[in-house]
Design a protein around this motif. Structure first.
Motif, mmCIF file in Angstrom:
data_model
loop_
_atom_site.group_PDB
_atom_site.id
_atom_site.type_symbol
_atom_site.label_atom_id
_atom_site.label_comp_id
_atom_site.label_asym_id
_atom_site.label_seq_id
_atom_site.Cartn_x
_atom_site.Cartn_y
_atom_site.Cartn_z
ATOM 1 N N VAL A 76 0.836 -1.192 0.000
ATOM 2 C CA VAL A 76 0.000 0.000 0.000
ATOM 3 C C VAL A 76 0.876 1.249 0.000
ATOM 4 C CG1 VAL A 76 -1.758 1.275 1.288
ATOM 5 C CG2 VAL A 76 -1.832 -1.231 1.204
ATOM 6 N N ALA A 77 0.458 2.260 -0.745
ATOM 7 C CA ALA A 77 1.093 3.581 -0.763
ATOM 8 C C ALA A 77 2.519 3.552 -1.308
ATOM 9 C CB ALA A 77 1.067 4.213 0.631
ATOM 10 N N SER A 78 2.851 2.565 -2.149
ATOM 11 C CA SER A 78 4.197 2.533 -2.713
ATOM 12 C C SER A 78 4.445 3.684 -3.686
ATOM 13 C CB SER A 78 4.439 1.197 -3.412
ATOM 14 O OG SER A 78 4.647 0.166 -2.462
ATOM 15 N N HIS A 79 3.373 4.305 -4.200
ATOM 16 C CA HIS A 79 3.573 5.478 -5.059
ATOM 17 C C HIS A 79 4.245 6.603 -4.278
ATOM 18 C CE1 HIS A 79 -0.309 6.014 -3.046
ATOM 19 N NE2 HIS A 79 -0.151 7.325 -3.198
ATOM 20 N N LEU A 80 3.984 6.658 -2.962
ATOM 21 C CA LEU A 80 4.631 7.677 -2.130
ATOM 22 C C LEU A 80 6.122 7.366 -1.967
ATOM 23 C CD1 LEU A 80 1.906 8.096 0.640
ATOM 24 C CD2 LEU A 80 2.264 9.502 -1.407
ATOM 25 N N ALA A 81 6.451 6.092 -1.821
ATOM 26 C CA ALA A 81 7.858 5.707 -1.714
ATOM 27 C C ALA A 81 8.609 6.066 -2.989
ATOM 28 C CB ALA A 81 7.968 4.213 -1.428
ATOM 29 N N ALA A 82 7.998 5.815 -4.148
ATOM 30 C CA ALA A 82 8.650 6.131 -5.420
ATOM 31 C C ALA A 82 8.879 7.630 -5.562
ATOM 32 C CB ALA A 82 7.805 5.607 -6.580
ATOM 33 N N ALA A 83 7.863 8.422 -5.239
ATOM 34 C CA ALA A 83 7.997 9.879 -5.344
ATOM 35 C C ALA A 83 9.044 10.410 -4.369
ATOM 36 C CB ALA A 83 6.643 10.536 -5.083
ATOM 37 N N THR A 84 9.061 9.864 -3.157
ATOM 38 C CA THR A 84 10.046 10.295 -2.162
ATOM 39 C C THR A 84 11.460 9.948 -2.606
ATOM 40 O OG1 THR A 84 8.466 10.044 -0.342
ATOM 41 C CG2 THR A 84 10.800 10.020 0.232
#
Length: 342
Positions: free
Chosen positions: A163-171
């Motif tokens: 879940v929320a791996s899009h945030l990890a990629a953007a970070t």
């Protein structure tokens, strides 16, 4: 023998996970059936626009015989995702360092020239049909940056099972962009390793995980460019050679995908010397898996049409291909080393 009885919280969590997995499988099956039905309609000679879910972009079905033909973007698909806002039109030039992603839809960073004017850059991030259909955010992110003679490219792909791996990629891409140019007197690999550790430390415990491929490019002599690459996970680096052939430079393969933040101290390096007339591509698996397809006309298309930097609209359209069973997000950042420089 003592039997351990699971507590109520554990049972609830397991039940919730089972429901989520069952729902996801049902959605995938429904979506696959809808694609097959649409393809059958194409074979009867029909061509129609269809919208994949609320708030998503309409797609134009392509004929079955052109299953890997890039589709042209609709006018309202052309937008640039910057650090804080979404701009309605292409930027004619990218003058500053910019992270971008496909979290909210198609993102394009057009032109940019760095490295003494020798390196020309294009970048595009497109949500795949899976996320377009479900309305979930795209999980790819990228960054392009310039400082002095150096150019930074980075592509990240959030691990889809979390879940929320899009945030990890953007970070991750934003942190690499912030830290890779620090202490330019140090070797590029040391700076990239430090930047990866900063990226891993900045990924929150609720942000999932991400792969990451980065490259620092610096011109040397006679039009050549030295590229230092750093990789965690299955995001890939390819080279389009001056003779027009694509070759894979770096990509991790295996049953388990290494990812940040856990693999921050296990970065895979590679040094590449780019010759005039060559192109370096960093890309997520949603793009390069189409190149690896046994009957891929897409690979031949890229080899033919990306020998020189395409127009911004053509580049994003090429990344936005419509193909059977290629439903993942796709992101590409490319750097052209022009021929003919002294």
């Amino acid at each position: 023998m003592t039997r351990l009885q699971p507590d109520n919280d554990t049972v609830a969590k397991v039940s919730q996970t089972v429901r989520q997995v069952t729902k996801a499988i049902a959605e995938r099956i429904t979506f696959a059936l809808s694609i097959l039905i649409a393809r059958c309609a194409d074979r009867r000679g029909t061509s129609r626009a269809r919208s994949l879910g609320s708030g998503t972009t309409p797609l134009l079905d392509a004929p079955a015989e052109a299953s890997l033909r890039p589709r042209r973007p609709m006018r309202h698909e052309r937008r640039v995702l910057g650090t804080t806002d979404v701009l309605p039109r292409f930027r004619p030039r990218l003058q500053s360092s910019t992270p971008f992603s496909n979290r909210y839809g198609t993102a394009l960073v057009s032109g940019g020239t760095g490295g003494r004017g020798l390196i020309q850059v294009r970048g595009a991030s497109v949500p795949g049909l899976d996320h377009a259909h479900s309305g979930e955010p795209g999980q790819d992110a990228a960054a392009v940056g310039y400082r002095g003679d150096e150019v930074l490219l980075a592509v990240a792909d959030g691990v889809g099972s979390l879940v929320a791996s899009h945030l990890a990629a953007a970070t991750a891409t934003a942190q690499v962009l912030s830290h890779a140019f620090e202490n330019q007197g140090r070797h590029a690999q040391h700076r990239l390793s430090d930047a990866y550790r900063h990226a891993a430390a900045s990924i929150g415990t609720d942000q999932g995980s991400t792969t990451l491929m980065s490259a620092l490019l610096r011109p040397t002599t006679r039009g050549r460019v030295e590229a230092e690459l750093a990789s965690v996970g299955n995001t890939a680096a390819w080279r389009l050679r001056a003779d027009g052939r694509l070759e894979e430079l770096l990509c991790e393969r295996g049953e388990r995908t290494r990812a940040l933040p856990r693999a921050a101290d296990d970065v895979q390096p590679l040094s590449v010397h780019l010759q005039p007339g060559e192109v370096l591509l960093l890309c997520s698996d949603g793009f390069y898996e189409a190149l690896l397809h046994p009957d891929s006309s897409y690979l031949r298309y890229i080899e033919e049409h990306w020998k020189s930097p395409p127009a911004e609209s053509d580049f994003v359209a090429d990344v936005m291909f419509d193909a059977d069973f290629f439903y993942d997000d796709r992101t590409v950042v490319a750097a052209w080393i022009p021929d003919g420089h002294p």
